[in-house]
Write a protein that holds these residues in place. Sequence first.
Motif, PDB file in Angstrom:
ATOM      1  N   ALA A 139      53.438  13.619  23.911  1.00 24.12           N
ATOM      2  CA  ALA A 139      54.710  13.083  24.390  1.00 24.12           C
ATOM      3  C   ALA A 139      55.800  14.148  24.320  1.00 24.12           C
ATOM      4  N   VAL A 140      55.852  14.856  23.186  1.00 20.72           N
ATOM      5  CA  VAL A 140      56.783  15.972  23.011  1.00 20.72           C
ATOM      6  C   VAL A 140      55.982  17.158  22.496  1.00 20.72           C
ATOM      7  N   ILE A 141      56.139  18.301  23.129  1.00 16.22           N
ATOM      8  CA  ILE A 141      55.369  19.488  22.759  1.00 16.22           C
ATOM      9  C   ILE A 141      56.314  20.587  22.278  1.00 16.22           C
ATOM     10  N   GLY A 142      55.929  21.231  21.171  1.00 13.07           N
ATOM     11  CA  GLY A 142      56.649  22.405  20.683  1.00 13.07           C
ATOM     12  C   GLY A 142      55.682  23.561  20.552  1.00 13.07           C
ATOM     13  N   THR A 143      56.073  24.743  21.021  1.00 14.75           N
ATOM     14  CA  THR A 143      55.184  25.908  20.951  1.00 14.75           C
ATOM     15  C   THR A 143      55.910  27.097  20.355  1.00 14.75           C
ATOM     16  N   TYR A 144      55.123  27.998  19.783  1.00 11.04           N
ATOM     17  CA  TYR A 144      55.702  29.220  19.233  1.00 11.04           C
ATOM     18  C   TYR A 144      54.631  30.301  19.224  1.00 11.04           C
ATOM     19  N   VAL A 145      55.021  31.512  19.658  1.00 13.08           N
ATOM     20  CA  VAL A 145      54.147  32.679  19.581  1.00 13.08           C
ATOM     21  C   VAL A 145      54.882  33.733  18.766  1.00 13.08           C
ATOM     22  N   HIS A 146      54.238  34.218  17.706  1.00  9.60           N
ATOM     23  CA  HIS A 146      54.866  35.223  16.854  1.00  9.60           C
ATOM     24  C   HIS A 146      55.103  36.504  17.646  1.00  9.60           C
ATOM     25  N   SER A 147      56.034  37.317  17.182  1.00 11.04           N
ATOM     26  CA  SER A 147      56.433  38.526  17.916  1.00 11.04           C
ATOM     27  C   SER A 147      55.281  39.498  18.150  1.00 11.04           C
ATOM     28  N   ASN A 148      54.248  39.468  17.291  1.00 12.65           N
ATOM     29  CA  ASN A 148      53.103  40.363  17.491  1.00 12.65           C
ATOM     30  C   ASN A 148      52.080  39.814  18.479  1.00 12.65           C
ATOM     31  N   SER A 149      52.325  38.596  18.975  1.00 11.58           N
ATOM     32  CA  SER A 149      51.442  37.925  19.958  1.00 11.58           C
ATOM     33  C   SER A 149      50.031  37.684  19.428  1.00 11.58           C
ATOM     34  N   LYS A 150      49.868  37.729  18.107  1.00 12.20           N
ATOM     35  CA  LYS A 150      48.542  37.521  17.517  1.00 12.20           C
ATOM     36  C   LYS A 150      48.421  36.196  16.764  1.00 12.20           C
ATOM     37  N   VAL A 151      49.547  35.529  16.552  1.00  6.14           N
ATOM     38  CA  VAL A 151      49.555  34.234  15.873  1.00  6.14           C
ATOM     39  C   VAL A 151      50.444  33.295  16.679  1.00  6.14           C
ATOM     40  N   ALA A 152      49.979  32.068  16.871  1.00  5.82           N
ATOM     41  CA  ALA A 152      50.736  31.105  17.670  1.00  5.82           C
ATOM     42  C   ALA A 152      50.402  29.694  17.205  1.00  5.82           C
TER      43      ALA A 152
END
Length: 263
Positions: A139-152
């Motif tokens: 229903a509601v989605i939250g996303t995050y990708v760390h600055s090194n693009s290796k953890v999300a």
Amino acid sequence: MTAITLELIKELRDATGVSITECKKALEETGGNIDAAIDELRKKGIAKAGKRADNATHEGRIQIKHDGNKAYVASLTCETDFVARTDNFSNFIGELMEVLIKAGNVEEAKAAFAPRMSDIIQQTGENVVFGPLDVIEGAVIGTYVHSNSKVAAVVAANAGVDEEKVRQVAMHVTATNPGALRVSDFPAETIAHERSVQMDMMKQDPKNEGKPENILANIIEGKMKKFVEEGTLLTQPFVVNPDQTIEQYVGGDVIASFKRYSI
């Protein structure tokens, strides 16, 4: 029995911070089983708690595209960080993302993109394989990708929750790597394993010599309660404001699910 190579010793040393000599000894005692060796070093009190770093010998990047109530996770892994950081490699993952969005599911996307992989391997000069791929709906989605693009991370919540709060929870997930959403969901095998390690550590502590087993067991149960609470998303202190738990921050038990991805 696994051969005890210099690479295996180094991997154990990187995971524990313990000397090469102690790492070699622990691996010899456990037949080259690195997870068992970590436990042995912990029992001796010379290694920190925790699991090995995920995919320590691999490089790559993760991308997430958030589109309405869906999140698409695409990634590729390679041999060196040098290749992973190039614009070309990022573009390859962008191509994979387009295929994933069009396909709508992971298996079809992999099948459609597989013929492209040989070209990518030729262009990079390295072995390249699929990393984490996923399609998450909520229903509601939250996303995050760390600055090194290796953890999300991707977090799904019930309708009515502030999307920015859900995104902040996703950022929290990348930092803390919770083992479960709720205390009742925490894996029983993980609890049993940690209880066994903690009991062995206590028995080897001279301060506990002569203490009855039931006293030690009571102490362990207190430790396990803290272990589970610290490893459960809703009861973890929010990394941005440790005075609040995640449940307090989002305003109740409204998080439906979460996933953390790492390379």
